[in-house]
Design a protein around this motif. Structure first.
Motif: not given
Length: 220
Positions: A61, A82, A84, A86, A90
């Motif tokens: 992210d 990328h 992002p 949440q 990861d």
């Protein structure tokens, strides 16, 4: 350490480098040699580059205040991914990335140690992704993977093996372990198959009928 890997075949396991405790350079080098793709989580990129490793994919992210594109020149060619969202870690996003690329298996290092919550989540994700990706998590002391219903593998005598259920696993029967299981049930938090041992050189068999069971090959 080899700065890159020699295999270029998406049927071989990819290597994911997370951001937990580092493993030995020997283990990392062995995995790099046979990995067609090296995916590094954003939080670990600087540690990885210091080791002279060529990175194929930088994923995360990017919320730690650095520009991922600063690595494009030194790591060319590199793919910047990328992610992002949440709602996922990861590492989970790295698994999703491999599944999208139709890569069937992944070895994961630097996924244990440091924070206990991260270690537990990473290990249990082996189960979460069981129908989509074959995952093996390794460090200097353990190799962890999910068992199929019927498992056989040759081991030398005295190899330390732990059978850890995620939830409840039942109908477990083993052969060639010091502490044999015969239609037993293991339950996380109550009874597990930790610190068992291979009885003699040869095939170890572990069968189970229900539930999810991790096998950990352990080195003291």
């Amino acid at each position: 350490m080899s700065s890159h890997h020699i295999v270029r075949d998406d049927q071989e396991p990819a290597l994911i480098i997370a951001n937990g405790a580092a493993c030995s350079e020997e283990l990392l080098g062995q995995l790099l040699e046979w990995s067609p793709l090296v995916v590094v989580l954003d939080s670990a990129i600087e540690r990885v580059i210091k080791l002279g490793i060529k990175v194929d994919v930088l994923l995360g992210d990017f919320d730690r205040g650095f520009d991922p594109h600063e690595f494009v020149k030194s790591q060319h060619p590199i793919e910047i991914v990328h992610t992002p969202d949440q709602e996922k870690t990861d590492l989970e996003k790295a698994f999703d990335y491999l599944i999208e690329r139709k890569i069937p298996a992944a070895n994961v290092v630097w996924a244990t140690g440091k924070r206990a919550d991260h270690t537990i989540t990473n290990l249990t994700n082996i189960i979460r992704y069981r129908n989509k990706l074959q995952i093996v998590i390794l460090d200097d002391h353990s190799k962890v993977f999910m068992l199929p219903r019927n498992f056989q593998k040759w081991y030398p005598a005295k190899t330390n093996i732990s059978l850890i259920p995620i939830g409840i696993a039942s109908g477990i029967t083993s052969k060639n372990l010091v502490y044999e299981l015969a239609n037993d049930t293991l339950t996380i938090g109550y009874r597990t198959g930790s610190s068992n041992e291979v009885k003699e050189d040869g095939i170890v068999t572990v069968n189970h009928t229900d539930g999810d069971l991790l096998l950990m090959e352990c080195i003291d």
